[in-house]
Write a protein that holds these residues in place. Structure first.
Motif, PDB file in Angstrom:
ATOM      1  N   THR A 119      51.192  47.011  38.609  1.00  0.00           N
ATOM      2  CA  THR A 119      51.008  46.505  39.968  1.00  0.00           C
ATOM      3  C   THR A 119      51.796  47.388  40.928  1.00  0.00           C
ATOM      4  OG1 THR A 119      50.756  44.237  39.173  1.00  0.00           O
ATOM      5  CG2 THR A 119      51.276  44.527  41.506  1.00  0.00           C
ATOM      6  N   ARG A 151      46.252  47.915  37.411  1.00  0.00           N
ATOM      7  CA  ARG A 151      45.263  46.856  37.572  1.00  0.00           C
ATOM      8  C   ARG A 151      45.244  46.271  38.975  1.00  0.00           C
ATOM      9  NH1 ARG A 151      44.011  49.240  34.067  1.00  0.00           N
ATOM     10  NH2 ARG A 151      43.556  48.705  31.910  1.00  0.00           N
ATOM     11  N   THR A 152      46.360  46.336  39.689  1.00  0.00           N
ATOM     12  CA  THR A 152      46.431  45.721  41.016  1.00  0.00           C
ATOM     13  C   THR A 152      47.122  46.672  41.983  1.00  0.00           C
ATOM     14  OG1 THR A 152      46.567  43.498  40.057  1.00  0.00           O
ATOM     15  CG2 THR A 152      47.229  43.738  42.354  1.00  0.00           C
ATOM     16  N   ARG A 154      48.290  46.697  46.026  1.00  0.00           N
ATOM     17  CA  ARG A 154      48.444  46.010  47.314  1.00  0.00           C
ATOM     18  C   ARG A 154      48.779  47.076  48.350  1.00  0.00           C
ATOM     19  NH1 ARG A 154      52.043  42.607  44.078  1.00  0.00           N
ATOM     20  NH2 ARG A 154      50.837  40.885  43.181  1.00  0.00           N
ATOM     21  N   PRO A 219      40.673  47.375  39.259  1.00  0.00           N
ATOM     22  CA  PRO A 219      40.171  45.997  39.225  1.00  0.00           C
ATOM     23  C   PRO A 219      40.457  45.186  40.483  1.00  0.00           C
ATOM     24  CG  PRO A 219      41.174  46.572  37.123  1.00  0.00           C
ATOM     25  CD  PRO A 219      41.453  47.715  38.057  1.00  0.00           C
ATOM     26  N   GLU A 220      41.628  45.359  41.092  1.00  0.00           N
ATOM     27  CA  GLU A 220      41.978  44.536  42.250  1.00  0.00           C
ATOM     28  C   GLU A 220      42.707  45.386  43.286  1.00  0.00           C
ATOM     29  OE1 GLU A 220      43.722  40.078  43.029  1.00  0.00           O
ATOM     30  OE2 GLU A 220      44.796  41.330  41.595  1.00  0.00           O
ATOM     31  N   LEU A 222      43.999  44.992  47.211  1.00  0.00           N
ATOM     32  CA  LEU A 222      44.225  44.053  48.301  1.00  0.00           C
ATOM     33  C   LEU A 222      44.737  44.824  49.513  1.00  0.00           C
ATOM     34  CD1 LEU A 222      46.052  41.270  46.241  1.00  0.00           C
ATOM     35  CD2 LEU A 222      43.613  41.453  46.727  1.00  0.00           C
ATOM     36  N   LYS A 262      47.215  39.345  55.101  1.00  0.00           N
ATOM     37  CA  LYS A 262      46.163  39.769  54.185  1.00  0.00           C
ATOM     38  C   LYS A 262      44.820  39.796  54.900  1.00  0.00           C
ATOM     39  CE  LYS A 262      44.082  38.670  49.713  1.00  0.00           C
ATOM     40  NZ  LYS A 262      44.064  37.694  48.581  1.00  0.00           N
ATOM     41  N   GLN A 265      38.626  41.086  52.876  1.00  0.00           N
ATOM     42  CA  GLN A 265      37.791  42.267  52.695  1.00  0.00           C
ATOM     43  C   GLN A 265      36.320  41.920  52.523  1.00  0.00           C
ATOM     44  OE1 GLN A 265      41.463  44.373  50.347  1.00  0.00           O
ATOM     45  NE2 GLN A 265      39.478  44.795  49.562  1.00  0.00           N
ATOM     46  N   LYS A 266      36.025  40.709  52.061  1.00  0.00           N
ATOM     47  CA  LYS A 266      34.631  40.317  51.907  1.00  0.00           C
ATOM     48  C   LYS A 266      33.921  40.236  53.251  1.00  0.00           C
ATOM     49  CE  LYS A 266      35.223  37.739  47.587  1.00  0.00           C
ATOM     50  NZ  LYS A 266      35.054  36.425  46.897  1.00  0.00           N
TER      51      LYS A 266
END
Length: 285
Positions: A119, A151-152, A154, A219-220, A222, A262, A265-266
């Motif tokens: 992360t 995997r992540t 930010r 995968p992620e 943000l 935050k 993003q969608k």
């Protein structure tokens, strides 16, 4: 009729009298007296789950970290297990940097720390880091996800540029004619919605960033922005102000206690990805 041989009178201590139970103190000394240490303690002989608990306590809870970090030099096995714990969560603030940190450079080897990042909290400045992020960090982050454990991610964008068009390549060529006016854009899934905003939304550096945010190789991913000072176009995509009156974010200034917000993003990516500026015809003299 049940057989009487299975029927026993239970007393205060169960079916057998306490007098006939083995002495636990005697058994304890009998068992421990059989084992004697032979040679040095072998950490790798322990079960993996117990070994990882010891490494976690030594690497993250010990105050003398300089001495503990010598674990990385013991063997390749211990290096891999220790690196998985020590480099699991990383915070990188590159708002004042224009070059990669030393531990991110060089060819990939089994001993490269970046293979063990799981992360990453990465804070960048729009003014200093956007082009470097696109050219240096995006390929590196993809490599860390494909060959390592990333995997992540930010990603936090700190503040705003001093001018609305700062992200545009045109400011380099037309510095004298530069202005702070917003331009008319076409946004949306089919780039058919009229929108007025800063010109950098349609320029290549910003679009490269949006393509990366949509990349499935990590995968992620943000996206966060600074809550104290940000472009007003972000305001429609972060949570509203947390006051009793429900006041919205005003002019890019959010009055809550959070230091970062935050981004949804969608909602954001379908609108601004592939945005293009409306071409205006030159005025006839």
């Amino acid at each position: 009729m049940r057989s009487r041989k299975w029927l026993k009178r239970r007393g205060a201590y169960g079916s057998r009298s306490i007098a006939f139970r083995p002495n636990p103190t005697y058994l304890y000394y009998a068992v421990t007296s059989r084992w004697k240490p032979r040679g040095p303690f072998r950490l790798l002989d322990l079960p993996p789950e117990l070994r990882l608990q010891i490494l976690h306590s030594a690497l993250l809870d010990c105050e003398e970290q300089f001495e503990v970090l010598q674990i990385f030099l013991a063997s390749r096995t211990l290096y891999a297990e220790a690196a998985e714990i020590f480099y699991h969560d990383i915070l990188l603030d590159i708002t004042e940097r224009t070059k990669l940190p030393g531990f991110l450079t060089g060819p990939i080897t089994p001993l490269s720390p970046r293979l063990y990042f799981h992360t990453i909290d990465l804070k960048i400045s729009l003014e200093n880091n956007l082009r470097d992020f696109n050219q240096l960090y995006i390929p590196l982050l993809r490599e860390m996800a494909e060959q390592g454990n990333l995997r992540t991610l930010r990603l936090e964008i700190d503040g705003r540029f001093p001018r609305l068009n700062f992200w545009s390549d045109r400011w380099l060529e037309l510095a004298e004619e530069f202005c702070d006016d917003e331009v008319q854009l076409l946004i949306g899934p089919e780039t058919s919605l009229d929108y007025v905003g800063p010109a950098f939304l349609a320029d290549q550096p910003f679009q490269t960033l949006l393509d990366f945010l949509s990349d499935p190789r990590i995968p992620e991913v943000l996206l966060y922005i600074s809550s104290t000072d940000h472009y007003p176009f972000w305001c429609a995509f972060h949570r509203p102000h947390s006051s009793k009156l429900g006041l919205p974010c005003h002019g890019g200034s959010w009055r809550g206690k959070s230091t970062r917000l935050k981004i949804n993003q969608k909602l954001f990516l379908p609108l601004f990805r592939h945005a293009r500026e409306v071409e205006t015809l030159p005025l006839l003299e």
